[in-house]
Design a protein around this motif. Sequence first.
Motif, PDB file in Angstrom:
ATOM      1  N   GLY A  29      12.359   2.952  10.511  1.00 29.01           N
ATOM      2  CA  GLY A  29      13.690   3.176   9.972  1.00 29.01           C
ATOM      3  C   GLY A  29      14.024   4.654  10.051  1.00 29.01           C
ATOM      4  N   GLU A  30      15.202   4.988   9.593  1.00 31.53           N
ATOM      5  CA  GLU A  30      15.643   6.378   9.625  1.00 31.53           C
ATOM      6  C   GLU A  30      14.691   7.297   8.868  1.00 31.53           C
ATOM      7  OE1 GLU A  30      19.771   8.748   8.903  1.00 31.53           O
ATOM      8  OE2 GLU A  30      19.256   7.257   7.380  1.00 31.53           O
ATOM      9  N   ASN A  31      14.165   6.834   7.712  1.00 25.82           N
ATOM     10  CA  ASN A  31      13.309   7.738   6.952  1.00 25.82           C
ATOM     11  C   ASN A  31      12.025   7.110   6.414  1.00 25.82           C
ATOM     12  OD1 ASN A  31      14.262   6.281   4.763  1.00 25.82           O
ATOM     13  ND2 ASN A  31      15.380   7.982   3.849  1.00 25.82           N
ATOM     14  N   MET A  32      11.623   5.961   6.953  1.00 29.14           N
ATOM     15  CA  MET A  32      10.327   5.383   6.601  1.00 29.14           C
ATOM     16  C   MET A  32       9.890   4.378   7.650  1.00 29.14           C
ATOM     17  SD  MET A  32      10.693   2.572   3.455  1.00 29.14           S
ATOM     18  CE  MET A  32       8.962   2.163   3.407  1.00 29.14           C
ATOM     19  N   LEU A  33       8.650   3.950   7.559  1.00 25.40           N
ATOM     20  CA  LEU A  33       8.106   2.903   8.425  1.00 25.40           C
ATOM     21  C   LEU A  33       7.854   1.658   7.600  1.00 25.40           C
ATOM     22  CD1 LEU A  33       5.310   4.963  10.238  1.00 25.40           C
ATOM     23  CD2 LEU A  33       7.640   4.547  11.037  1.00 25.40           C
ATOM     24  N   VAL A  34       7.774   0.511   8.262  1.00 23.95           N
ATOM     25  CA  VAL A  34       7.348  -0.730   7.614  1.00 23.95           C
ATOM     26  C   VAL A  34       6.376  -1.443   8.549  1.00 23.95           C
ATOM     27  CG1 VAL A  34       9.439  -1.053   6.223  1.00 23.95           C
ATOM     28  CG2 VAL A  34       9.324  -2.075   8.512  1.00 23.95           C
ATOM     29  N   ILE A  35       5.635  -2.389   7.973  1.00 24.09           N
ATOM     30  CA  ILE A  35       4.683  -3.201   8.729  1.00 24.09           C
ATOM     31  C   ILE A  35       5.204  -4.629   8.758  1.00 24.09           C
ATOM     32  CG2 ILE A  35       2.357  -4.210   8.691  1.00 24.09           C
ATOM     33  CD1 ILE A  35       1.409  -1.591   7.354  1.00 24.09           C
ATOM     34  N   HIS A  36       5.196  -5.237   9.934  1.00 26.76           N
ATOM     35  CA  HIS A  36       5.602  -6.645  10.046  1.00 26.76           C
ATOM     36  C   HIS A  36       4.429  -7.500   9.563  1.00 26.76           C
ATOM     37  CE1 HIS A  36       7.103 -10.407  11.407  1.00 26.76           C
ATOM     38  NE2 HIS A  36       8.148  -9.847  12.013  1.00 26.76           N
ATOM     39  N   PRO A  37       4.588  -8.199   8.432  1.00 23.24           N
ATOM     40  CA  PRO A  37       3.457  -8.937   7.867  1.00 23.24           C
ATOM     41  C   PRO A  37       2.952 -10.090   8.721  1.00 23.24           C
ATOM     42  CG  PRO A  37       5.465  -9.433   6.674  1.00 23.24           C
ATOM     43  CD  PRO A  37       5.796  -8.323   7.629  1.00 23.24           C
ATOM     44  N   ASP A  38       3.799 -10.634   9.574  1.00 27.13           N
ATOM     45  CA  ASP A  38       3.361 -11.726  10.445  1.00 27.13           C
ATOM     46  C   ASP A  38       2.607 -11.221  11.675  1.00 27.13           C
ATOM     47  OD1 ASP A  38       4.520 -13.557   8.714  1.00 27.13           O
ATOM     48  OD2 ASP A  38       6.404 -13.612   9.835  1.00 27.13           O
ATOM     49  N   GLU A  39       2.702  -9.939  11.953  1.00 30.15           N
ATOM     50  CA  GLU A  39       2.010  -9.352  13.095  1.00 30.15           C
ATOM     51  C   GLU A  39       0.733  -8.624  12.689  1.00 30.15           C
ATOM     52  OE1 GLU A  39       4.890  -6.848  14.990  1.00 30.15           O
ATOM     53  OE2 GLU A  39       6.164  -8.525  15.542  1.00 30.15           O
ATOM     54  N   CYS A  40       0.670  -8.167  11.454  1.00 31.77           N
ATOM     55  CA  CYS A  40      -0.496  -7.428  10.945  1.00 31.77           C
ATOM     56  C   CYS A  40      -1.718  -8.346  10.939  1.00 31.77           C
ATOM     57  CB  CYS A  40      -0.207  -6.928   9.533  1.00 31.77           C
ATOM     58  SG  CYS A  40      -1.574  -6.064   8.741  1.00 31.77           S
ATOM     59  N   ILE A  41      -2.838  -7.829  11.459  1.00 33.47           N
ATOM     60  CA  ILE A  41      -4.070  -8.628  11.500  1.00 33.47           C
ATOM     61  C   ILE A  41      -5.047  -8.235  10.392  1.00 33.47           C
ATOM     62  CG2 ILE A  41      -3.865  -9.190  13.956  1.00 33.47           C
ATOM     63  CD1 ILE A  41      -5.994  -6.955  14.470  1.00 33.47           C
ATOM     64  N   ASP A  42      -4.568  -7.451   9.448  1.00 31.55           N
ATOM     65  CA  ASP A  42      -5.354  -7.088   8.268  1.00 31.55           C
ATOM     66  C   ASP A  42      -6.610  -6.286   8.582  1.00 31.55           C
ATOM     67  OD1 ASP A  42      -3.456  -8.815   7.106  1.00 31.55           O
ATOM     68  OD2 ASP A  42      -4.827 -10.507   7.227  1.00 31.55           O
ATOM     69  N   CYS A  43      -6.590  -5.516   9.633  1.00 31.83           N
ATOM     70  CA  CYS A  43      -7.780  -4.757  10.005  1.00 31.83           C
ATOM     71  C   CYS A  43      -7.989  -3.538   9.109  1.00 31.83           C
ATOM     72  CB  CYS A  43      -7.733  -4.353  11.472  1.00 31.83           C
ATOM     73  SG  CYS A  43      -6.433  -3.165  11.878  1.00 31.83           S
ATOM     74  N   GLY A  44      -6.905  -2.988   8.583  1.00 33.50           N
ATOM     75  CA  GLY A  44      -7.006  -1.872   7.659  1.00 33.50           C
ATOM     76  C   GLY A  44      -7.180  -0.500   8.271  1.00 33.50           C
ATOM     77  N   VAL A  45      -7.146  -0.377   9.587  1.00 38.01           N
ATOM     78  CA  VAL A  45      -7.368   0.942  10.184  1.00 38.01           C
ATOM     79  C   VAL A  45      -6.220   1.914   9.911  1.00 38.01           C
ATOM     80  CG1 VAL A  45      -8.953   0.129  11.970  1.00 38.01           C
ATOM     81  CG2 VAL A  45      -6.515   0.279  12.473  1.00 38.01           C
ATOM     82  N   CYS A  46      -5.059   1.395   9.596  1.00 38.15           N
ATOM     83  CA  CYS A  46      -3.904   2.256   9.333  1.00 38.15           C
ATOM     84  C   CYS A  46      -3.962   2.919   7.963  1.00 38.15           C
ATOM     85  CB  CYS A  46      -2.607   1.463   9.446  1.00 38.15           C
ATOM     86  SG  CYS A  46      -2.497   0.057   8.297  1.00 38.15           S
ATOM     87  N   GLU A  47      -4.525   2.239   6.988  1.00 35.19           N
ATOM     88  CA  GLU A  47      -4.498   2.716   5.598  1.00 35.19           C
ATOM     89  C   GLU A  47      -5.059   4.131   5.422  1.00 35.19           C
ATOM     90  OE1 GLU A  47      -5.424   1.027   1.145  1.00 35.19           O
ATOM     91  OE2 GLU A  47      -6.628   0.280   2.806  1.00 35.19           O
TER      92      GLU A  47
END
Length: 110
Positions: A29-47
């Motif tokens: 978005g213009e001033n933040m990011l979001v995660i698509h919950p149906d695409e996330c594989i729950d790997c946790g490397v982003c956290e």
Amino acid sequence: MTYIVTDACIRCKFTDCVEVCPVDCFYEGENMLVIHPDECIDCGVCEPECPVEAIKPDTEDDADGKWLALNSKYATVWPNITVRKDPPADYKEFETIMNKLEKYFSEKPA
């Protein structure tokens, strides 16, 4: 379980997380990011990549599921992001501000 982005990302928008995501499930978005919950594989490397701790497992969402709902909604309308970008020039002013959703959130895409 999926991961979600919370309002700590608003006006900071670090994008280190997008480079490590193996399934490219971040949307900008213009001033933040979001995660698509149906695409996330729950790997946790982003956290651990988020310096403002804006990424959380959905089990740490508010009781009403506010962040999962916000991530779900905007992941379907904002463009996908897969490459790191520099954060906004004024990000340091917003790193420690809490509860930024009502005051600073923008629905506009990047």
